[in-house]
Design a protein around this motif. Structure first.
Motif, mmCIF file in Angstrom:
data_model
loop_
_atom_site.group_PDB
_atom_site.id
_atom_site.type_symbol
_atom_site.label_atom_id
_atom_site.label_comp_id
_atom_site.label_asym_id
_atom_site.label_seq_id
_atom_site.Cartn_x
_atom_site.Cartn_y
_atom_site.Cartn_z
ATOM 1 N N SER A 42 6.884 12.643 -12.477
ATOM 2 C CA SER A 42 5.779 11.691 -12.440
ATOM 3 C C SER A 42 6.282 10.255 -12.455
ATOM 4 C CB SER A 42 4.837 11.936 -13.617
ATOM 5 O OG SER A 42 5.487 11.617 -14.820
ATOM 6 N N ALA A 43 5.348 9.339 -12.420
ATOM 7 C CA ALA A 43 5.669 7.916 -12.383
ATOM 8 C C ALA A 43 6.295 7.461 -13.693
ATOM 9 C CB ALA A 43 4.407 7.126 -12.104
ATOM 10 N N ARG A 44 6.997 6.374 -13.618
ATOM 11 C CA ARG A 44 7.601 5.771 -14.799
ATOM 12 C C ARG A 44 6.922 4.432 -15.064
ATOM 13 N NH1 ARG A 44 11.814 8.199 -11.973
ATOM 14 N NH2 ARG A 44 12.891 9.756 -13.215
ATOM 15 N N SER A 45 6.911 4.045 -16.299
ATOM 16 C CA SER A 45 6.296 2.771 -16.671
ATOM 17 C C SER A 45 7.295 1.636 -16.515
ATOM 18 C CB SER A 45 5.833 2.807 -18.125
ATOM 19 O OG SER A 45 4.813 3.748 -18.282
ATOM 20 N N ILE A 46 6.783 0.505 -16.067
ATOM 21 C CA ILE A 46 7.587 -0.703 -16.008
ATOM 22 C C ILE A 46 6.776 -1.825 -16.637
ATOM 23 C CG2 ILE A 46 8.887 -0.017 -13.960
ATOM 24 C CD1 ILE A 46 7.067 -1.940 -12.373
ATOM 25 N N THR A 47 7.457 -2.865 -17.041
ATOM 26 C CA THR A 47 6.789 -4.018 -17.630
ATOM 27 C C THR A 47 6.804 -5.157 -16.625
ATOM 28 O OG1 THR A 47 7.576 -3.344 -19.800
ATOM 29 C CG2 THR A 47 6.792 -5.601 -19.577
ATOM 30 N N VAL A 48 5.641 -5.763 -16.433
ATOM 31 C CA VAL A 48 5.540 -6.924 -15.553
ATOM 32 C C VAL A 48 4.892 -8.065 -16.328
ATOM 33 C CG1 VAL A 48 5.409 -5.565 -13.417
ATOM 34 C CG2 VAL A 48 3.320 -6.157 -14.627
ATOM 35 N N ASP A 49 5.107 -9.275 -15.833
ATOM 36 C CA ASP A 49 4.497 -10.425 -16.509
ATOM 37 C C ASP A 49 3.007 -10.466 -16.199
ATOM 38 O OD1 ASP A 49 4.043 -11.933 -14.016
ATOM 39 O OD2 ASP A 49 6.219 -12.136 -13.991
ATOM 40 N N SER A 50 2.284 -11.306 -16.904
ATOM 41 C CA SER A 50 0.822 -11.333 -16.769
ATOM 42 C C SER A 50 0.393 -11.822 -15.389
ATOM 43 C CB SER A 50 0.194 -12.187 -17.861
ATOM 44 O OG SER A 50 0.658 -13.515 -17.763
ATOM 45 N N PHE A 51 1.133 -12.751 -14.785
ATOM 46 C CA PHE A 51 0.791 -13.225 -13.448
ATOM 47 C C PHE A 51 0.859 -12.080 -12.439
ATOM 48 C CE2 PHE A 51 2.070 -14.830 -9.281
ATOM 49 C CZ PHE A 51 1.003 -15.666 -8.997
ATOM 50 N N THR A 52 1.928 -11.301 -12.506
ATOM 51 C CA THR A 52 2.094 -10.170 -11.595
ATOM 52 C C THR A 52 1.015 -9.127 -11.821
ATOM 53 O OG1 THR A 52 4.474 -10.559 -11.579
ATOM 54 C CG2 THR A 52 3.720 -8.413 -10.791
ATOM 55 N N ALA A 53 0.708 -8.844 -13.064
ATOM 56 C CA ALA A 53 -0.333 -7.868 -13.380
ATOM 57 C C ALA A 53 -1.686 -8.331 -12.850
ATOM 58 C CB ALA A 53 -0.404 -7.641 -14.879
ATOM 59 N N ASP A 54 -1.997 -9.624 -13.024
ATOM 60 C CA ASP A 54 -3.262 -10.161 -12.506
ATOM 61 C C ASP A 54 -3.309 -10.088 -10.979
ATOM 62 O OD1 ASP A 54 -4.079 -10.692 -15.074
ATOM 63 O OD2 ASP A 54 -3.528 -12.822 -14.991
ATOM 64 N N TYR A 55 -2.188 -10.412 -10.337
ATOM 65 C CA TYR A 55 -2.110 -10.352 -8.877
ATOM 66 C C TYR A 55 -2.349 -8.928 -8.380
ATOM 67 C CZ TYR A 55 -0.085 -10.413 -4.187
ATOM 68 O OH TYR A 55 0.118 -10.257 -2.846
ATOM 69 N N LEU A 56 -1.668 -7.969 -8.996
ATOM 70 C CA LEU A 56 -1.833 -6.573 -8.587
ATOM 71 C C LEU A 56 -3.263 -6.095 -8.801
ATOM 72 C CD1 LEU A 56 1.456 -5.010 -9.947
ATOM 73 C CD2 LEU A 56 0.804 -5.269 -7.549
ATOM 74 N N LEU A 57 -3.843 -6.459 -9.924
ATOM 75 C CA LEU A 57 -5.209 -6.048 -10.218
ATOM 76 C C LEU A 57 -6.188 -6.678 -9.228
ATOM 77 C CD1 LEU A 57 -6.971 -4.378 -12.068
ATOM 78 C CD2 LEU A 57 -7.150 -6.352 -13.578
ATOM 79 N N THR A 58 -6.000 -7.947 -8.899
ATOM 80 C CA THR A 58 -6.879 -8.622 -7.936
ATOM 81 C C THR A 58 -6.785 -7.976 -6.561
ATOM 82 O OG1 THR A 58 -6.630 -10.686 -9.153
ATOM 83 C CG2 THR A 58 -7.440 -10.846 -6.890
ATOM 84 N N ARG A 59 -5.559 -7.708 -6.113
ATOM 85 C CA ARG A 59 -5.390 -7.038 -4.810
ATOM 86 C C ARG A 59 -5.964 -5.632 -4.830
ATOM 87 N NH1 ARG A 59 0.069 -7.439 -1.588
ATOM 88 N NH2 ARG A 59 -1.176 -6.033 -0.322
ATOM 89 N N ALA A 60 -5.800 -4.927 -5.931
ATOM 90 C CA ALA A 60 -6.313 -3.558 -6.031
ATOM 91 C C ALA A 60 -7.838 -3.550 -5.971
ATOM 92 C CB ALA A 60 -5.832 -2.915 -7.326
ATOM 93 N N ILE A 61 -8.473 -4.482 -6.673
ATOM 94 C CA ILE A 61 -9.939 -4.550 -6.644
ATOM 95 C C ILE A 61 -10.423 -4.892 -5.242
ATOM 96 C CG2 ILE A 61 -11.918 -5.884 -7.476
ATOM 97 C CD1 ILE A 61 -10.420 -6.074 -10.187
ATOM 98 N N ALA A 62 -9.758 -5.856 -4.597
ATOM 99 C CA ALA A 62 -10.162 -6.260 -3.253
ATOM 100 C C ALA A 62 -10.004 -5.125 -2.243
ATOM 101 C CB ALA A 62 -9.351 -7.471 -2.806
ATOM 102 N N ALA A 63 -8.953 -4.331 -2.398
ATOM 103 C CA ALA A 63 -8.695 -3.233 -1.460
ATOM 104 C C ALA A 63 -9.330 -1.921 -1.900
ATOM 105 C CB ALA A 63 -7.190 -3.040 -1.303
ATOM 106 N N ARG A 64 -9.971 -1.943 -3.071
ATOM 107 C CA ARG A 64 -10.561 -0.725 -3.647
ATOM 108 C C ARG A 64 -9.522 0.385 -3.785
ATOM 109 N NH1 ARG A 64 -16.785 -0.287 -1.821
ATOM 110 N NH2 ARG A 64 -17.270 -2.452 -2.232
ATOM 111 N N LYS A 65 -8.392 0.003 -4.335
ATOM 112 C CA LYS A 65 -7.286 0.919 -4.600
ATOM 113 C C LYS A 65 -6.862 0.744 -6.049
ATOM 114 C CE LYS A 65 -5.220 0.917 0.011
ATOM 115 N NZ LYS A 65 -3.957 0.685 0.737
#
Length: 83
Positions: A42-65
């Motif tokens: 299975s997947a492994r966990s990684i730590t990202v900074d808050s800017f990266t996490a916000d960016y990923l979340l924003t792109r995920a919401i926009a793409a519905r992924k």
């Protein structure tokens, strides 16, 4: 999966009645080993900074992924670009 015959049911019942699965100590049993094998795949966990996490979340919401899908897409693009 085909249904079993009465004889096959009896054979399985006898097998597991006489030889029940035995859990082992400290993760050496069948179910613990199976869980560990699945976890390794299975997947492994990684730590990202808050800017990266916000960016990923924003792109995920926009793409519905999911954010994992976004990261997977980005990795696939990088692999394709490097070839």
């Amino acid at each position: 999966m085909p249904d079993l015959t009465e004889e096959e049911y009896d054979a399985l019942d006898e097998k597991w009645t006489k030889n029940p699965p035995k859990p082992g100590p400290n993760g050496t049993g069948f179910f613990a080993q199976r869980k560990a094998a699945l976890a390794a795949q299975s997947a492994r966990s990684i730590t990202v900074d808050s800017f990266t996490a916000d960016y990923l979340l924003t792109r995920a919401i926009a793409a519905r992924k999911t954010p994992a899908d976004i990261i997977g897409d980005m990795v696939q693009e990088q692999i394709a670009a490097s070839m």
